[in-house]
Design a protein around this motif. Structure first.
Motif, PDB file in Angstrom:
ATOM      1  N   ALA A  14       0.832  -1.204   0.000  1.00  0.00           N
ATOM      2  CA  ALA A  14       0.000   0.000   0.000  1.00  0.00           C
ATOM      3  C   ALA A  14       0.866   1.254   0.000  1.00  0.00           C
ATOM      4  O   ALA A  14       0.561   2.246  -0.682  1.00  0.00           O
ATOM      5  CB  ALA A  14      -0.937  -0.012   1.205  1.00  0.00           C
ATOM      6  N   ARG A  15       1.964   1.214   0.741  1.00  0.00           N
ATOM      7  CA  ARG A  15       2.871   2.361   0.770  1.00  0.00           C
ATOM      8  C   ARG A  15       3.564   2.542  -0.577  1.00  0.00           C
ATOM      9  O   ARG A  15       3.707   3.668  -1.070  1.00  0.00           O
ATOM     10  CB  ARG A  15       3.908   2.168   1.878  1.00  0.00           C
ATOM     11  CG  ARG A  15       3.351   2.361   3.282  1.00  0.00           C
ATOM     12  CD  ARG A  15       4.391   2.070   4.354  1.00  0.00           C
ATOM     13  NE  ARG A  15       5.530   2.961   4.250  1.00  0.00           N
ATOM     14  CZ  ARG A  15       6.597   2.899   5.045  1.00  0.00           C
ATOM     15  NH1 ARG A  15       6.679   1.959   5.975  1.00  0.00           N
ATOM     16  NH2 ARG A  15       7.598   3.756   4.898  1.00  0.00           N
ATOM     17  N   ILE A  16       3.987   1.435  -1.190  1.00  0.00           N
ATOM     18  CA  ILE A  16       4.645   1.518  -2.498  1.00  0.00           C
ATOM     19  C   ILE A  16       3.677   2.074  -3.543  1.00  0.00           C
ATOM     20  O   ILE A  16       4.045   2.943  -4.348  1.00  0.00           O
ATOM     21  CB  ILE A  16       5.166   0.135  -2.933  1.00  0.00           C
ATOM     22  CG1 ILE A  16       6.348  -0.288  -2.051  1.00  0.00           C
ATOM     23  CG2 ILE A  16       5.592   0.146  -4.405  1.00  0.00           C
ATOM     24  CD1 ILE A  16       6.819  -1.707  -2.289  1.00  0.00           C
ATOM     25  N   GLN A  17       2.453   1.597  -3.518  1.00  0.00           N
ATOM     26  CA  GLN A  17       1.478   2.063  -4.506  1.00  0.00           C
ATOM     27  C   GLN A  17       1.207   3.552  -4.363  1.00  0.00           C
ATOM     28  O   GLN A  17       1.188   4.290  -5.357  1.00  0.00           O
ATOM     29  CB  GLN A  17       0.169   1.286  -4.373  1.00  0.00           C
ATOM     30  CG  GLN A  17      -0.844   1.657  -5.453  1.00  0.00           C
ATOM     31  CD  GLN A  17      -2.146   0.903  -5.297  1.00  0.00           C
ATOM     32  OE1 GLN A  17      -2.844   1.066  -4.311  1.00  0.00           O
ATOM     33  NE2 GLN A  17      -2.461   0.069  -6.273  1.00  0.00           N
ATOM     34  N   PHE A  18       1.010   4.007  -3.120  1.00  0.00           N
ATOM     35  CA  PHE A  18       0.725   5.427  -2.943  1.00  0.00           C
ATOM     36  C   PHE A  18       1.944   6.268  -3.284  1.00  0.00           C
ATOM     37  O   PHE A  18       1.824   7.339  -3.890  1.00  0.00           O
ATOM     38  CB  PHE A  18       0.278   5.713  -1.507  1.00  0.00           C
ATOM     39  CG  PHE A  18      -0.328   7.077  -1.356  1.00  0.00           C
ATOM     40  CD1 PHE A  18      -1.636   7.319  -1.728  1.00  0.00           C
ATOM     41  CD2 PHE A  18       0.426   8.139  -0.866  1.00  0.00           C
ATOM     42  CE1 PHE A  18      -2.192   8.586  -1.616  1.00  0.00           C
ATOM     43  CE2 PHE A  18      -0.123   9.404  -0.744  1.00  0.00           C
ATOM     44  CZ  PHE A  18      -1.434   9.626  -1.118  1.00  0.00           C
ATOM     45  N   ALA A  19       3.142   5.795  -2.904  1.00  0.00           N
ATOM     46  CA  ALA A  19       4.359   6.529  -3.239  1.00  0.00           C
ATOM     47  C   ALA A  19       4.522   6.659  -4.752  1.00  0.00           C
ATOM     48  O   ALA A  19       4.889   7.726  -5.261  1.00  0.00           O
ATOM     49  CB  ALA A  19       5.575   5.830  -2.636  1.00  0.00           C
ATOM     50  N   PHE A  20       4.215   5.581  -5.463  1.00  0.00           N
ATOM     51  CA  PHE A  20       4.345   5.613  -6.917  1.00  0.00           C
ATOM     52  C   PHE A  20       3.354   6.592  -7.543  1.00  0.00           C
ATOM     53  O   PHE A  20       3.722   7.417  -8.388  1.00  0.00           O
ATOM     54  CB  PHE A  20       4.128   4.209  -7.492  1.00  0.00           C
ATOM     55  CG  PHE A  20       3.965   4.187  -8.991  1.00  0.00           C
ATOM     56  CD1 PHE A  20       5.038   4.453  -9.815  1.00  0.00           C
ATOM     57  CD2 PHE A  20       2.728   3.910  -9.564  1.00  0.00           C
ATOM     58  CE1 PHE A  20       4.889   4.451 -11.198  1.00  0.00           C
ATOM     59  CE2 PHE A  20       2.570   3.906 -10.932  1.00  0.00           C
ATOM     60  CZ  PHE A  20       3.650   4.176 -11.759  1.00  0.00           C
ATOM     61  N   GLU A  36       8.606  12.437   3.872  1.00  0.00           N
ATOM     62  CA  GLU A  36       7.615  11.408   4.194  1.00  0.00           C
ATOM     63  C   GLU A  36       8.247  10.181   4.836  1.00  0.00           C
ATOM     64  O   GLU A  36       7.710   9.622   5.793  1.00  0.00           O
ATOM     65  CB  GLU A  36       6.850  11.010   2.921  1.00  0.00           C
ATOM     66  CG  GLU A  36       6.074  12.160   2.297  1.00  0.00           C
ATOM     67  CD  GLU A  36       5.121  12.804   3.276  1.00  0.00           C
ATOM     68  OE1 GLU A  36       4.148  12.162   3.702  1.00  0.00           O
ATOM     69  OE2 GLU A  36       5.367  13.964   3.661  1.00  0.00           O
ATOM     70  N   MET A  37       9.398   9.744   4.340  1.00  0.00           N
ATOM     71  CA  MET A  37      10.067   8.600   4.952  1.00  0.00           C
ATOM     72  C   MET A  37      10.655   8.966   6.310  1.00  0.00           C
ATOM     73  O   MET A  37      10.709   8.137   7.219  1.00  0.00           O
ATOM     74  CB  MET A  37      11.168   8.078   4.023  1.00  0.00           C
ATOM     75  CG  MET A  37      10.643   7.522   2.710  1.00  0.00           C
ATOM     76  SD  MET A  37      11.941   6.865   1.644  1.00  0.00           S
ATOM     77  CE  MET A  37      12.334   5.343   2.506  1.00  0.00           C
ATOM     78  N   GLN A  76      -4.658  -7.980  -4.224  1.00  0.00           N
ATOM     79  CA  GLN A  76      -5.473  -6.913  -4.816  1.00  0.00           C
ATOM     80  C   GLN A  76      -4.656  -5.652  -5.039  1.00  0.00           C
ATOM     81  O   GLN A  76      -4.749  -5.002  -6.090  1.00  0.00           O
ATOM     82  CB  GLN A  76      -6.678  -6.629  -3.917  1.00  0.00           C
ATOM     83  CG  GLN A  76      -7.717  -7.737  -3.904  1.00  0.00           C
ATOM     84  CD  GLN A  76      -8.793  -7.506  -2.855  1.00  0.00           C
ATOM     85  OE1 GLN A  76      -8.517  -6.986  -1.763  1.00  0.00           O
ATOM     86  NE2 GLN A  76     -10.024  -7.888  -3.164  1.00  0.00           N
ATOM     87  N   ILE A  77      -3.851  -5.291  -4.052  1.00  0.00           N
ATOM     88  CA  ILE A  77      -3.031  -4.089  -4.194  1.00  0.00           C
ATOM     89  C   ILE A  77      -1.974  -4.291  -5.274  1.00  0.00           C
ATOM     90  O   ILE A  77      -1.718  -3.395  -6.088  1.00  0.00           O
ATOM     91  CB  ILE A  77      -2.369  -3.735  -2.849  1.00  0.00           C
ATOM     92  CG1 ILE A  77      -3.426  -3.397  -1.806  1.00  0.00           C
ATOM     93  CG2 ILE A  77      -1.410  -2.558  -3.018  1.00  0.00           C
ATOM     94  CD1 ILE A  77      -2.868  -3.100  -0.434  1.00  0.00           C
ATOM     95  N   LEU A  78      -1.371  -5.486  -5.315  1.00  0.00           N
ATOM     96  CA  LEU A  78      -0.347  -5.761  -6.314  1.00  0.00           C
ATOM     97  C   LEU A  78      -0.921  -5.683  -7.724  1.00  0.00           C
ATOM     98  O   LEU A  78      -0.301  -5.117  -8.631  1.00  0.00           O
ATOM     99  CB  LEU A  78       0.266  -7.148  -6.072  1.00  0.00           C
ATOM    100  CG  LEU A  78       1.386  -7.568  -7.023  1.00  0.00           C
ATOM    101  CD1 LEU A  78       2.556  -6.590  -6.937  1.00  0.00           C
ATOM    102  CD2 LEU A  78       1.846  -8.992  -6.724  1.00  0.00           C
TER     103      LEU A  78
END
Length: 449
Positions: A7-13, A380-381, A406-408
């Motif tokens: 979820a963090r990777i998706q939002f960061a992207f 943010e990090m 689902q997120i992937l």
């Protein structure tokens, strides 16, 4: 990978991709206001041509920025339901203000700006240009206010407990002017101005290198150089002010930015380095006592380090925070040196004779973008493990019913769509730049339109 990380990777992207475009819109908006204002003042047709040309690029940038920004709002609900409940009242008021003050202003004047040439008077069109520019500025204000509240919460109280807890606004203006918002808004605006100014510098440096549109490009280059020189230097001042705020409000973040571990000891200022979090060591080039001097004006003054905080309250990716922060600083200092040197050559009358400098400016459009992205990643990090600093942990904020698969799947889908959008943006941008501000066969600018 687990749900939280995905979820963090998706939002960061998605947010990093989106953030390519709003700074360009704000920065180009400022340059268009200057170009069109000079046209009204001088009557010089070249400034009108510049306004029309950069308006086309602004429209492409603005359109993709709006399209990519919508996705993030859905992600709040799908991937970060607990967080959305917690900050809903805070974000709701800020985003409502954005819709009222920013989108309302932009939507009122955007149609006139794009389609109003020769349909309204030059003064009315200039007012519409200013309106769209101010709308983009106000939009940044409310987004940064909402994010700054996560960093330094103010003007609220907590209602409920556990997963049902949420923050309610008790003082709207205290929420807006929370301890970090003003410094961060100014810093974000300046980053946006640099993104737009260096895009103009890049394109017109390219034209000058190729011997195309030389007269009009020299005018555009000089104007953008003035903006870039002033803003690059003043951004150093706003960055220092923002860092002072981090010292007071988020000392663990500051410690991560400089790889400082000792609980209370004088701290060096690293120019570059590499952090070994396990050994709690930094290898690199440092100014002894430099951080202590910047924070306390005393090279022997102690600075709070990471080991002053419980392990669970420390940022886990210290080296990443360190690197992103130093990338931002390094690029910022390089832009100051580059613009001041170019201004010196302009004063000596040798600016456009220095071909290697024009070559650097041709690719300089990338530098403010990289610095903007690196600065946000560091901020943010560095806030981790908190999604709302000191109140709600990131591990507590994601949706409990969404699976990793689902997120992937949605991440892969977004990656494909955003890649296509980016390629479309580059294609459209390249087409406009190759076409140029006007038909080169036209000898008389007054006959172009």
């Amino acid at each position: 990978m687990d749900v939280e990380i995905l979820a963090r990777i998706q939002f960061a992207f998605t947010v990093a991709f989106h953030y390519i475009y709003p700074p360009l819109s704000i920065g180009l908006g400022l340059l268009m206001v200057i170009f069109e204002g000079l046209y009204l003042k001088t009557g010089n047709k070249e400034y009108e041509v510049l306004t029309r040309f950069w308006l086309k690029i602004f429209a492409i940038t603005f359109g993709i920025g709006v399209a990519t920004g919508i996705i993030m709002e859905f992600e709040f609900g799908t991937n970060w339901a607990v967080y959305s409940r917690y900050v809903g009242d805070i974000f709701g008021s800020a985003l409502a203000a954005e819709g009222l003050f920013a989108f309302g202003l932009e939507s009122t004047f955007l149609g006139i700006l794009i389609f109003g040439w020769n349909r309204v008077s030059p003064k009315v069109h200039f007012i519409s240009t200013i309106g769209v520019f101010l709308g983009s500025m106000f939009s940044a204000v409310w987004i940064v206010v909402a994010n700054s509240w996560q960093q330094t919460p103010a003007g609220y109280h907590i209602v409920g407990e556990g997963f049902n807890a949420r923050a309610e606004v008790t003082d709207f203006w205290a929420m807006v002017f929370n301890p970090s918002s003003v410094d961060r808004i100014i810093h974000v605006w300046q980053g946006a101005f640099l993104a737009g100014a260096f895009m103009v510098l890049s394109v017109h440096a390219y034209y000058l290198r190729k011997g195309r549109y030389e007269a009009i490009s020299k005018k555009a280059f000089k104007i953008a150089l003035v903006v870039a020189t002033v803003v690059s230097f003043t951004q150093l001042l706003s960055g220092h002010s923002s860092a002072d705020g981090v010292v007071k409000n988020q000392p663990a973040k500051l410690a991560a930015m400089e790889g400082h571990y000792e609980p209370s000891a004088p701290a060096d200022l690293y120019l570059l380095g590499w952090v070994d979090n396990e050994k709690q060591e930094v290898s690199g080039i440092a100014v002894p006592g430099g951080l202590s001097f910047l924070v306390h004006q005393d090279v022997q003054a102690p600075v709070t380090g990471l080991n002053a905080f419980p392990k669970e309250d420390q940022p886990s990716q210290v080296n990443a925070v360190f690197q992103f922060y130093h990338i931002m600083i390094s690029i910022g200092m390089f832009l100051i040196a580059l613009t001041f040197y170019a201004s010196f050559l302009w004063w000596r009358g040798k600016l456009f004779e220095t071909k290697w400098l024009l070559w650097i400016f041709s690719f300089s459009v990338l530098l403010p973008q990289i610095a903007n992205q690196a600065g946000w990643f560091a901020a943010e990090m560095g806030r981790q493990p908190w999604i709302v600093y000191g109140h709600l942990r990131t591990s507590e904020g994601f949706s409990q019913e969404v699976s990793a698969n689902q997120i992937l799947f949605s991440l892969i889908l977004f990656l494909v769509i955003y890649t296509l959008l980016f390629l479309l943006f580059l294609y459209s941008l390249n087409k406009k730049i190759k076409h140029g501000p006007y038909n080169e066969q036209e000898a008389n600018l007054n006959s172009i339109y």
